[in-house]
Design a protein around this motif. Structure first.
Motif, PDB file in Angstrom:
ATOM      1  N   GLY A 120       0.819  -1.209   0.000  1.00 17.58           N
ATOM      2  CA  GLY A 120       0.000   0.000   0.000  1.00 17.58           C
ATOM      3  C   GLY A 120       0.850   1.255   0.000  1.00 17.58           C
ATOM      4  O   GLY A 120       2.034   1.232   0.347  1.00 17.58           O
ATOM      5  N   MET A 121       0.220   2.363  -0.365  1.00 17.21           N
ATOM      6  CA  MET A 121       0.937   3.645  -0.430  1.00 17.21           C
ATOM      7  C   MET A 121       1.411   4.096   0.957  1.00 17.21           C
ATOM      8  O   MET A 121       2.490   4.658   1.097  1.00 17.21           O
ATOM      9  CB  MET A 121       0.051   4.710  -1.076  1.00 17.21           C
ATOM     10  CG  MET A 121      -0.324   4.386  -2.523  1.00 17.21           C
ATOM     11  SD  MET A 121       1.103   4.098  -3.603  1.00 17.21           S
ATOM     12  CE  MET A 121       1.741   5.770  -3.710  1.00 17.21           C
ATOM     13  N   ARG A 122       0.624   3.834   1.978  1.00 21.58           N
ATOM     14  CA  ARG A 122       1.036   4.169   3.358  1.00 21.58           C
ATOM     15  C   ARG A 122       2.214   3.280   3.766  1.00 21.58           C
ATOM     16  O   ARG A 122       3.133   3.738   4.439  1.00 21.58           O
ATOM     17  CB  ARG A 122      -0.149   4.015   4.314  1.00 21.58           C
ATOM     18  CG  ARG A 122       0.183   4.235   5.763  1.00 21.58           C
ATOM     19  CD  ARG A 122       0.403   5.724   6.067  1.00 21.58           C
ATOM     20  NE  ARG A 122       0.768   5.890   7.458  1.00 21.58           N
ATOM     21  CZ  ARG A 122       1.921   6.408   7.859  1.00 21.58           C
ATOM     22  NH1 ARG A 122       2.793   6.865   6.999  1.00 21.58           N
ATOM     23  NH2 ARG A 122       2.193   6.506   9.137  1.00 21.58           N
ATOM     24  N   THR A 123       2.185   2.025   3.353  1.00 21.33           N
ATOM     25  CA  THR A 123       3.282   1.099   3.647  1.00 21.33           C
ATOM     26  C   THR A 123       4.572   1.585   3.012  1.00 21.33           C
ATOM     27  O   THR A 123       5.640   1.510   3.626  1.00 21.33           O
ATOM     28  CB  THR A 123       2.941  -0.315   3.143  1.00 21.33           C
ATOM     29  OG1 THR A 123       1.635  -0.662   3.586  1.00 21.33           O
ATOM     30  CG2 THR A 123       3.941  -1.343   3.630  1.00 21.33           C
ATOM     31  N   LEU A 124       4.485   2.116   1.792  1.00 24.06           N
ATOM     32  CA  LEU A 124       5.660   2.673   1.116  1.00 24.06           C
ATOM     33  C   LEU A 124       6.286   3.781   1.957  1.00 24.06           C
ATOM     34  O   LEU A 124       7.505   3.811   2.161  1.00 24.06           O
ATOM     35  CB  LEU A 124       5.279   3.207  -0.266  1.00 24.06           C
ATOM     36  CG  LEU A 124       6.380   3.921  -1.046  1.00 24.06           C
ATOM     37  CD1 LEU A 124       7.538   2.990  -1.364  1.00 24.06           C
ATOM     38  CD2 LEU A 124       5.811   4.538  -2.310  1.00 24.06           C
ATOM     39  N   GLU A 125       5.460   4.689   2.473  1.00 21.34           N
ATOM     40  CA  GLU A 125       5.965   5.771   3.332  1.00 21.34           C
ATOM     41  C   GLU A 125       6.658   5.206   4.564  1.00 21.34           C
ATOM     42  O   GLU A 125       7.724   5.679   4.963  1.00 21.34           O
ATOM     43  CB  GLU A 125       4.811   6.678   3.770  1.00 21.34           C
ATOM     44  CG  GLU A 125       4.179   7.484   2.660  1.00 21.34           C
ATOM     45  CD  GLU A 125       2.910   8.201   3.120  1.00 21.34           C
ATOM     46  OE1 GLU A 125       2.691   8.342   4.348  1.00 21.34           O
ATOM     47  OE2 GLU A 125       2.126   8.601   2.242  1.00 21.34           O
ATOM     48  N   LYS A 126       6.050   4.203   5.174  1.00 19.75           N
ATOM     49  CA  LYS A 126       6.628   3.589   6.375  1.00 19.75           C
ATOM     50  C   LYS A 126       7.966   2.910   6.075  1.00 19.75           C
ATOM     51  O   LYS A 126       8.900   2.986   6.875  1.00 19.75           O
ATOM     52  CB  LYS A 126       5.651   2.569   6.969  1.00 19.75           C
ATOM     53  CG  LYS A 126       4.436   3.173   7.619  1.00 19.75           C
ATOM     54  CD  LYS A 126       3.559   2.049   8.157  1.00 19.75           C
ATOM     55  CE  LYS A 126       2.361   2.539   8.931  1.00 19.75           C
ATOM     56  NZ  LYS A 126       1.566   1.415   9.478  1.00 19.75           N
ATOM     57  N   ILE A 127       8.053   2.223   4.927  1.00 17.09           N
ATOM     58  CA  ILE A 127       9.304   1.556   4.530  1.00 17.09           C
ATOM     59  C   ILE A 127      10.422   2.586   4.401  1.00 17.09           C
ATOM     60  O   ILE A 127      11.538   2.377   4.883  1.00 17.09           O
ATOM     61  CB  ILE A 127       9.110   0.773   3.209  1.00 17.09           C
ATOM     62  CG1 ILE A 127       8.351  -0.527   3.486  1.00 17.09           C
ATOM     63  CG2 ILE A 127      10.442   0.486   2.520  1.00 17.09           C
ATOM     64  CD1 ILE A 127       7.934  -1.288   2.241  1.00 17.09           C
ATOM     65  N   LYS A 128      10.104   3.698   3.762  1.00 18.49           N
ATOM     66  CA  LYS A 128      11.112   4.752   3.584  1.00 18.49           C
ATOM     67  C   LYS A 128      11.541   5.336   4.918  1.00 18.49           C
ATOM     68  O   LYS A 128      12.725   5.546   5.165  1.00 18.49           O
ATOM     69  CB  LYS A 128      10.573   5.835   2.654  1.00 18.49           C
ATOM     70  CG  LYS A 128      10.479   5.357   1.215  1.00 18.49           C
ATOM     71  CD  LYS A 128       9.911   6.428   0.306  1.00 18.49           C
ATOM     72  CE  LYS A 128       9.862   5.957  -1.137  1.00 18.49           C
ATOM     73  NZ  LYS A 128       9.287   6.958  -2.040  1.00 18.49           N
ATOM     74  N   SER A 129      10.578   5.608   5.822  1.00 17.23           N
ATOM     75  CA  SER A 129      10.930   6.183   7.132  1.00 17.23           C
ATOM     76  C   SER A 129      11.722   5.202   7.991  1.00 17.23           C
ATOM     77  O   SER A 129      12.546   5.619   8.777  1.00 17.23           O
ATOM     78  CB  SER A 129       9.731   6.585   7.970  1.00 17.23           C
ATOM     79  OG  SER A 129       8.655   6.945   7.290  1.00 17.23           O
ATOM     80  N   TYR A 130      11.459   3.918   7.842  1.00 14.66           N
ATOM     81  CA  TYR A 130      12.124   2.905   8.641  1.00 14.66           C
ATOM     82  C   TYR A 130      13.571   2.701   8.180  1.00 14.66           C
ATOM     83  O   TYR A 130      14.392   2.151   8.904  1.00 14.66           O
ATOM     84  CB  TYR A 130      11.339   1.594   8.551  1.00 14.66           C
ATOM     85  CG  TYR A 130      11.505   0.674   9.716  1.00 14.66           C
ATOM     86  CD1 TYR A 130      10.766   0.844  10.880  1.00 14.66           C
ATOM     87  CD2 TYR A 130      12.390  -0.402   9.661  1.00 14.66           C
ATOM     88  CE1 TYR A 130      10.904  -0.026  11.948  1.00 14.66           C
ATOM     89  CE2 TYR A 130      12.534  -1.277  10.720  1.00 14.66           C
ATOM     90  CZ  TYR A 130      11.787  -1.085  11.871  1.00 14.66           C
ATOM     91  OH  TYR A 130      11.929  -1.952  12.928  1.00 14.66           O
ATOM     92  N   GLY A 131      13.856   3.102   6.935  1.00 18.87           N
ATOM     93  CA  GLY A 131      15.222   2.972   6.417  1.00 18.87           C
ATOM     94  C   GLY A 131      15.541   1.604   5.844  1.00 18.87           C
ATOM     95  O   GLY A 131      16.705   1.206   5.803  1.00 18.87           O
ATOM     96  N   LEU A 132      14.521   0.893   5.374  1.00 21.84           N
ATOM     97  CA  LEU A 132      14.769  -0.408   4.747  1.00 21.84           C
ATOM     98  C   LEU A 132      15.423  -0.188   3.384  1.00 21.84           C
ATOM     99  O   LEU A 132      15.093   0.752   2.669  1.00 21.84           O
ATOM    100  CB  LEU A 132      13.467  -1.185   4.594  1.00 21.84           C
ATOM    101  CG  LEU A 132      12.804  -1.619   5.899  1.00 21.84           C
ATOM    102  CD1 LEU A 132      11.443  -2.250   5.637  1.00 21.84           C
ATOM    103  CD2 LEU A 132      13.696  -2.575   6.680  1.00 21.84           C
ATOM    104  N   SER A 133      16.337  -1.089   3.017  1.00 19.84           N
ATOM    105  CA  SER A 133      17.073  -0.920   1.770  1.00 19.84           C
ATOM    106  C   SER A 133      16.919  -2.128   0.858  1.00 19.84           C
ATOM    107  O   SER A 133      16.467  -3.187   1.277  1.00 19.84           O
ATOM    108  CB  SER A 133      18.561  -0.702   2.073  1.00 19.84           C
ATOM    109  OG  SER A 133      19.088  -1.874   2.662  1.00 19.84           O
TER     110      SER A 133
END
Length: 189
Positions: free
Chosen positions: A167-180
């Motif tokens: 989901g689009m909210r999940t994308l934001e969370k992935i970016k904030s969490y710093g996953l690579s």
């Protein structure tokens, strides 16, 4: 709707390749005994992650998603449902990862190519054309914070695997969490 004005409702998660989970070809578990197409992903418990090339998520050449402890912690903290993590004993801070919740896609609108259907297992020899993707009209996922998978296995032969859709909210969370180790392509309404 006019091209370029389509509404983005989700993302396909793509990641970088890493060596095969199973080197032994058709002798691996989870294959149709008749046509040898992939019907189930069963991880190799002797698999060793090559850390020098690894990020928080990667996909093996034969279609298995492998994730780090950090990726698992992210999913645990966000309480995503229907996710499977199988710890890899020879690389204990890594896991085989499989979402089980289905995100229905519109394969007709996308023009996805299905070739070589097998009655024995209901699988195809190859399925090509996953991106850009379109949400199916019957898709019942209403929120924008999820990790799901396609109902079909894209690719061919022993390399077929589902795609991961977030989901689009999940994308934001992935970016904030710093996953690579991942990049994304659009899923349109």
């Amino acid at each position: 709707m006019e091209k370029g004005k389509e509404i983005i409702v989700a993302k396909i998660l793509f990641c970088y390749d890493t060596p095969h989970m199973w080197e032994n070809g058709t002798n691996r578990p989870g294959l149709c005994p008749v046509c040898h197409n992939v019907i189930e992903q069963i991880p190799n418990m002797d698999y060793i992650v090559r850390k020098n090339r690894y990020r928080d998520i990667a996909v093996t050449y034969d279609g298995f998603f492998v994730v780090s402890q950090k990726f698992k912690a992210f999913c645990d903290e966000n309480k995503f449902d229907s996710l499977e993590f199988v710890q890899l004993p020879k690389s204990p801070s890594y896991y085989f990862f499989a979402p089980h919740k289905i995100y229905e896609l519109d394969y007709i609108r996308r023009g996805t190519e299905f070739k070589g259907y097998h009655e024995c297992c209901g699988r195809f020899d190859s399925i090509a054309g996953c991106s850009p993707a379109y949400k199916h009209i019957n898709n019942n996922i209403k929120n924008d914070d999820f990790i799901c998978r396609s109902d079909v296995f894209f690719g061919s032969d022993l390399n077929a695997a589902p795609i991961i859709i977030i989901g689009m909210r999940t994308l934001e969370k992935i970016k904030s969490y710093g996953l690579s180790g991942m990049y994304f392509k659009n899923v349109y309404l």
